[in-house]
Scaffold this active site. Structure first.
Site, PDB file in Angstrom:
ATOM      1  N   CYS A 103      47.240 -21.005 -11.542  1.00 52.41           N
ATOM      2  CA  CYS A 103      47.486 -22.069 -10.345  1.00 52.41           C
ATOM      3  C   CYS A 103      48.348 -21.002  -9.665  1.00 52.41           C
ATOM      4  O   CYS A 103      49.416 -20.699  -9.665  1.00 52.41           O
ATOM      5  CB  CYS A 103      48.226 -23.139 -10.811  1.00 52.41           C
ATOM      6  SG  CYS A 103      48.792 -24.020  -9.450  1.00 52.41           S
ATOM      7  N   CYS A 106      51.417 -22.783  -7.603  1.00 55.23           N
ATOM      8  CA  CYS A 106      52.605 -23.567  -8.181  1.00 55.23           C
ATOM      9  C   CYS A 106      52.256 -23.258  -9.660  1.00 55.23           C
ATOM     10  O   CYS A 106      52.491 -22.303 -10.169  1.00 55.23           O
ATOM     11  CB  CYS A 106      52.550 -25.102  -7.610  1.00 55.23           C
ATOM     12  SG  CYS A 106      51.306 -26.041  -7.591  1.00 55.23           S
ATOM     13  N   SER A 107      52.033 -24.228 -10.497  1.00 50.54           N
ATOM     14  CA  SER A 107      51.698 -24.361 -12.173  1.00 50.54           C
ATOM     15  C   SER A 107      50.748 -25.434 -12.322  1.00 50.54           C
ATOM     16  O   SER A 107      51.001 -25.645 -13.572  1.00 50.54           O
ATOM     17  CB  SER A 107      52.889 -24.290 -12.573  1.00 50.54           C
ATOM     18  OG  SER A 107      53.972 -25.340 -12.344  1.00 50.54           O
ATOM     19  N   CYS A 108      49.941 -25.871 -11.679  1.00 49.30           N
ATOM     20  CA  CYS A 108      49.090 -26.899 -11.936  1.00 49.30           C
ATOM     21  C   CYS A 108      48.337 -26.666 -13.401  1.00 49.30           C
ATOM     22  O   CYS A 108      47.719 -25.523 -13.596  1.00 49.30           O
ATOM     23  CB  CYS A 108      48.058 -27.078 -10.875  1.00 49.30           C
ATOM     24  SG  CYS A 108      48.728 -27.701  -9.334  1.00 49.30           S
TER      25      CYS A 108
END
Lengths: 195, 89
Positions: A103, A106-108
């Site tokens: 991602c 962000c950090s999905c």
């Protein structure tokens, strides 16, 4: 929440943000605790591993998994009565094709099936390099793909969360589904390991 | 508008003054629609408090690394809201 680790700079920033949103009446501390407990309850890479093992053992499940990840997760009861809170897309490795999840914004990440994400997954280095030089990144994880393998990187930039279906290792024909699931690692589900 | 699988599209160039989920590295580049993933509220509207936000189709769009970076043999697939895309002419 956040009774612990108050000396860590990120914890201070998180708490300040919490105080702003609760002070503005947008949420309560209880709301935030509820979100976190729902997010992490039963979240484990064992869940993703069980789905992979079943896909290896049962070709019909594999088809369902690739066609509709949410329905395939629901067969195990993952996500509870409401199912997963995101659209799950499962991408299958094949001979000559390797998938990698990132991602960049962000950090999905499919937390309920892979457990809390590793810190490197959230690092700027991984997020920026996975899309630019994935073969080099994989080699730094100790994964060297066979010559000519195509790499497909999936950037979770919208509402889908991705999980890799690794190739079933050779010599595992004798293993039960439970034995197969024990072979599968979190990194294998992200694509930074072969299994 | 619904974009058919296989359609070649260009991610919009430019830098909006508000939140968006069109990653900078894909802007202005050409990719191909793999499939539609469903319909979701546009984050650009949600972040600005636009009520109701536009709800748009989201597409998996595959880009060639060579087109994005000028090098590399891999592909990068992003999920992009319809208004992030224009049909390539």
């Amino acid at each position: 929440m956040s009774e612990h680790h108050q000396d860590v700079p990120i914890a201070v920033r998180v708490r300040q943000l919490e105080e702003r949103v609760t002070g503005a009446g947008l949420v309560t501390d209880a709301d935030l605790d509820g979100v976190l407990s729902r997010l992490y309850a039963d979240a484990s890479p064992v869940n993703g591993a069980r789905m992979v093992a079943r896909a290896w053992a049962d070709p019909a499940y594999r088809q369902r998994l690739l066609a509709d990840g949410n329905a395939a997760a629901a067969e195990f009861g993952f996500g509870g009565a409401d199912g997963l809170s995101y659209r799950l897309a499962v991408v299958a490795n094949e001979p000559g094709l390797h998938n990698l999840i990132v991602c960049t914004l962000c950090s999905c990440y499919p937390v309920s099936l892979l457990g809390p994400s590793p810190s490197w997954y959230k690092s700027l280095a991984y997020r920026s390099r996975a899309v630019r030089e994935p073969a080099t990144v994989l080699s730094e994880f100790g994964l060297t793909l066979p010559e000519g393998t195509q790499i497909a990187v999936w950037d979770a930039s919208a509402e889908s969360r991705y999980m890799v279906l690794p190739l079933r290792p050779a010599g595992t024909g004798h293993l039960s589904e439970v034995g197969l699931a024990a072979l599968v690692t979190r990194n294998g589900l992200i694509g930074t390991a072969s299994v | 508008m619904t974009l058919a699988n296989g359609t070649w599209v260009r991610a919009r160039a430019g830098d909006p003054a508000h939140h968006t989920r069109l990653p900078r590295y894909a802007r202005g580049h050409v990719g191909q629609i793999l499939h539609c993933e469903g319909r979701w509220p546009l984050p650009d509207d949600r972040a600005r408090g636009v009520v109701p936000p536009r709800v748009e189709a989201v597409y998996a769009v595959r880009f060639r690394a060579f087109d994005l970076w000028g090098e590399g043999a891999h592909t990068v697939t992003l999920a992009l809201w319809e208004s992030y895309l224009e049909e390539r002419r």
